[in-house]
Design an enzyme around this catalytic site. Structure first.
Site, PDB file in Angstrom:
ATOM      1  N   ASP A 321     -93.061   1.839  -4.450  1.00  0.00           N
ATOM      2  CA  ASP A 321     -93.957   1.868  -5.866  1.00  0.00           C
ATOM      3  C   ASP A 321     -94.208   3.300  -5.881  1.00  0.00           C
ATOM      4  O   ASP A 321     -94.303   4.063  -5.154  1.00  0.00           O
ATOM      5  CB  ASP A 321     -95.203   1.060  -5.846  1.00  0.00           C
ATOM      6  CG  ASP A 321     -96.173   1.419  -4.623  1.00  0.00           C
ATOM      7  OD1 ASP A 321     -95.921   1.746  -3.628  1.00  0.00           O
ATOM      8  OD2 ASP A 321     -97.378   1.630  -5.187  1.00  0.00           O
ATOM      9  N   GLU A 322     -94.508   3.532  -7.321  1.00  0.00           N
ATOM     10  CA  GLU A 322     -95.049   4.949  -7.739  1.00  0.00           C
ATOM     11  C   GLU A 322     -94.184   6.318  -7.004  1.00  0.00           C
ATOM     12  O   GLU A 322     -94.836   7.074  -6.507  1.00  0.00           O
ATOM     13  CB  GLU A 322     -96.324   5.054  -7.367  1.00  0.00           C
ATOM     14  CG  GLU A 322     -97.202   4.025  -8.146  1.00  0.00           C
ATOM     15  CD  GLU A 322     -98.806   4.003  -8.031  1.00  0.00           C
ATOM     16  OE1 GLU A 322     -99.665   3.770  -8.822  1.00  0.00           O
ATOM     17  OE2 GLU A 322     -99.107   4.442  -6.554  1.00  0.00           O
ATOM     18  N   VAL A 323     -93.073   6.239  -7.060  1.00  0.00           N
ATOM     19  CA  VAL A 323     -92.247   7.236  -6.425  1.00  0.00           C
ATOM     20  C   VAL A 323     -91.647   8.425  -7.561  1.00  0.00           C
ATOM     21  O   VAL A 323     -91.285   8.249  -8.385  1.00  0.00           O
ATOM     22  CB  VAL A 323     -90.912   6.983  -6.023  1.00  0.00           C
ATOM     23  CG1 VAL A 323     -90.013   7.950  -5.184  1.00  0.00           C
ATOM     24  CG2 VAL A 323     -91.167   5.351  -4.856  1.00  0.00           C
TER      25      VAL A 323
END
Length: 531
Positions: A321-323
Site C-alpha cells: 500500500d501507499e507506494v
C-alpha cells in the site's frame, strides 16, 4: 420460545443522585451473550455452580492439554479466588463434560469452531450438569467462553449461578476470518501487552491477530538471516527475539487464534536501511526499497524464510500500500534500470509486488496484499491473492467478481485509531454489502478491525481497541439476521455495556461504550453498565 439470558446486574447509572436497581425478568428480550450464538433456547431455572467444578474431557482427544489449560483459565475467570475454600457439595453443576471428536489440533483458517453446549435443568430422573460437544479443540474453546458468560456471580448468595436453565446452544461462526490488526512498529508493545490483547480477542471470539510487526518507523523483529535489520528498532529494549515471536504464536494457538504476520513492501520499509543502507535508493531517498538490486529481493527472501519457521498460518501479508515511487524516478541508477527493463514506475511497482508474491508462494504461503495492488494491476495478481480492503467501501464486490478472495477493513468504519468513529458503525458495517451472488459471497473470508499505532502504546491500547472491536466481532461471528436490528440502543447497546463491564472484570481496560471519542475516561460518576 423467545431466547433469553437473565443476568443480575448489581449497579446502574445514577439518577437524580440515587441508584435504581436494574431488574431483569422473564419478559426481557435482551440476551447477555457476546457474540450472539447461532441458535439457542432456555428454560426458567437457576442453577448453582460448584467452585470446585471438574472437567470431564472425553472423546479421542481426552488428554488435550489445549482444552485442559483453557478450562483452567476459565475457572479462574468464573470463580472468585477465595471461592475454593470451605466448600460444601450441594451444588447443581459440579462437572463440565467436554467431548471432542477429533485429535487433530492443527490450526488452519476455516478450522471447525462449532460447538454445542447443554446445561441441563433440575428434572426428575436426570443428572444436572453441563456438556460441550465439539469437533475440534478450537470449537471446545469457543464453547468454554460461552459457558463462562452463562456463569454469573451472585453477590447475595456469594455463589456462581446459571440463570434460565436448561440451556441448549448450537453455535458456529459466520466468517472464518475475524481479525484484529496490531501495529508494533509505530510503538513497541511488550510481549505481555500482546498476550493481553490475545486474551481479550478470545473473549469476543476474534481469531486472527494480524501482526503488523515492521514499518518505516521501526524494525523490531530479529531476523537471523540478516541480523542487522533490527538495528532499525527504536532501542535494544524494544525488540522481539525469535523466541518471543514463537512464544506469541503458541500462546495464541492455545486460544484458537492465528497469527498473520506482515512485511509491507516495497513502501513502508525505510527502517530496513538503518541496518542495510544498500536497500535504500539513496541516502537522501530512502523508500520504496531499491527495486534495481538483487540484494533487495535476497533480503525479502531471507526475512520470509526465517518467518516461515515462526508463523505456521497459511496466509502472509505483503502490504503493497501507499507506494510513492518518486524516489525511483529521482535516483539515476534506478531510473536507468527501469528504462533497461522497459518499465514505468507504475510497472516497477507491479514488478516488485509480483516478485514478492512469488517468494511467498514458493514458501507455501497465500499472499495477502492491500487493495492498491488490486486497484492498479488486479488482473496481474496471482490467483491465490487475498485482497485486503481498507480505503473505502465497494472494493470487495469488485475483487470477488474477478474470482479473488477479499478481507474487509473499510477505514471509515473499522479503523480503531479513528477515535471519532463510535461503536454503531463498527456494528452495522456489513462485509457482504454489494455482493448478491452466493458463490462470490464465499470469496469474502471475513473482516478485520485495525489498531494502527501512531497514537497508541501500552498506556492506552486496550481502551482504544475495546469495546468497539467487540461490535465488529459480533458482526463477524453471529448470523446476519441476529445483527440486522433496527433499534440498536434498545437491543444491542445494553448488551455491549454488559460485555464491556465483563471485560473490565477480567482485567481488560475497555473504555466506556458511549464516549463521543473512543478511549476517553468516564465523564463523571456512574455505573459501568450505563457508560
Amino acid at each position: 420460545m423467545t431466547l433469553l439470558l437473565l443476568l443480575l446486574l448489581h449497579f446502574v447509572s445514577l439518577s437524580n443522585g440515587g441508584r435504581t436497581p436494574i431488574i431483569r425478568n422473564s419478559d426481557s428480550s435482551i440476551v447477555y451473550l457476546w457474540p450472539l450464538p447461532r441458535n439457542f433456547t432456555y428454560g426458567h431455572q437457576t442453577l448453582s455452580v460448584s467452585p470446585g467444578l471438574k472437567l470431564d474431557l472425553q472423546g479421542v482427544n481426552a488428554n488435550s492439554s489445549i482444552v485442559q489449560e483453557a478450562f483452567g483459565r476459565y475457572q479462574d475467570l468464573i470463580f472468585k479466588s477465595w471461592a475454593h475454600k470451605g466448600l460444601s457439595s450441594a451444588y447443581d453443576v459440579s462437572k463440565l463434560t467436554v467431548l471432542v471428536s477429533s485429535d487433530d489440533e492443527t490450526l488452519n483458517l476455516g478450522v471447525d469452531e462449532s460447538y454445542v453446549l447443554y446445561v441441563n435443568g433440575k428434572q426428575s430422573h436426570s443428572i444436572v450438569g453441563a456438556t460441550i460437544e465439539a469437533n475440534t479443540v478450537y470449537g471446545a474453546i469457543r464453547g468454554l467462553e460461552t459457558f463462562s458468560q452463562l456463569c454469573v456471580f451472585n453477590y447475595d448468595t456469594k455463589a456462581v449461578e446459571v440463570y434460565n436453565a436448561p440451556w441448549y446452544i448450537k453455535d458456529e461462526p459466520r466468517f472464518a476470518f475475524r481479525g484484529l490488526l496490531l501495529d508494533t512498529s509505530r510503538h513497541y508493545l511488550p510481549v505481555e501487552v500482546i498476550k493481553q490483547v490475545i486474551d481479550s480477542m478470545s473473549y469476543s471470539k476474534l481469531n486472527v491477530l494480524h501482526w503488523h510487526i515492521i514499518d518505516e518507523e521501526s524494525f523490531p523483529l530479529e531476523v537471523p538471516s540478516y541480523p542487522k535489520l533490527w538495528k532499525g528498532s527504536y532501542s535494544k529494549q524494544e525488540r522481539y527475539t525469535i523466541e518471543d515471536a514463537i512464544y506469541i504464536v503458541e500462546y495464541a494457538k492455545k486460544r484458537g487464534i492465528h497469527i498473520m504476520a506482515e512485511t509491507d513492501v516495497p513502501g513502508h520499509a525505510e527502517s530496513w536501511g538503518i541496518g542495510y543502507p544498500d536497500l535504500w535508493p539513496s541516502k537522501n531517498c530512502t523508500e520504496p526499497l531499491d527495486i534495481s538490486k538483487n540484494f533487495t529481493f535476497e533480503v525479502i527472501s531471507g526475512i520470509l524464510q526465517d518467518m516461515r519457521k515462526i508463523f505456521p498460518f497459511g496466509m502472509f501479508h505483503l502490504g503493497g500500500d501507499e507506494v510513492n515511487t518518486d524516489c525511483w524516478n529521482n535516483t539515476p541508477h534506478i531510473k536507468e534500470w527501469l528504462r533497461e527493463h522497459n518499465l514505468t514506475t507504475k510497472g516497477g511497482y507491479e514488478y516488485f509486488v509480483l516478485k514478492a508474491q512469488e517468494i511467498a508462494i514458493n514458501l507455501n504461503w497465500i499472499p495477502v496484499n492491500w487493495e492498491e495492488t488490486f486497484n492498479n494491476f488486479g488482473d496481474k495478481l496471482n490467483p491465490l491473492t487475498v485482497v485486503h480492503n481498507w480505503l473505502g467501501g465497494g472494493v470487495c464486490p469488485e475483487v470477488v467478481s474477478k474470482g479473488l478472495r477479499c478481507i474487509v477493513s473499510n477505514q471509515g468504519v473499522w479503523y480503531l485509531d479513528h477515535l471519532d468513529v463510535p461503536w454503531e458503525p463498527f456494528y452495522t458495517s456489513e462485509p457482504l454489502d454489494g455482493i448478491s451472488d452466493s458463490a462470490q459471497k464465499k470469496l469474502v473470508l471475513g473482516g478485520e478491525v485495525c489498531m494502527w499505532g501512531e497514537t497508541a502504546d501500552a498506556s492506552d491500547l486496550q481502551q482504544t481497541i475495546w469495546p468497539r472491536a467487540a461490535a465488529a466481532a459480533e458482526r463477524l461471528w453471529s448470523p446476519l439476521e441476529a445483527t440486522s436490528v433496527k433499534n440498536l440502543n434498545a437491543t444491542v447497546l445494553p448488551r455491549l455495556h454488559y460485555f464491556r463491564c465483563l471485560l473490565n472484570h477480567r482485567g481488560i481496560s475497555a473504555a466506556p461504550v458511549s464516549n463521543f471519542y473512543a478511549r476517553k475516561p468516564p465523564t463523571g460518576p456512574g455505573s459501568c453498565f450505563d457508560q
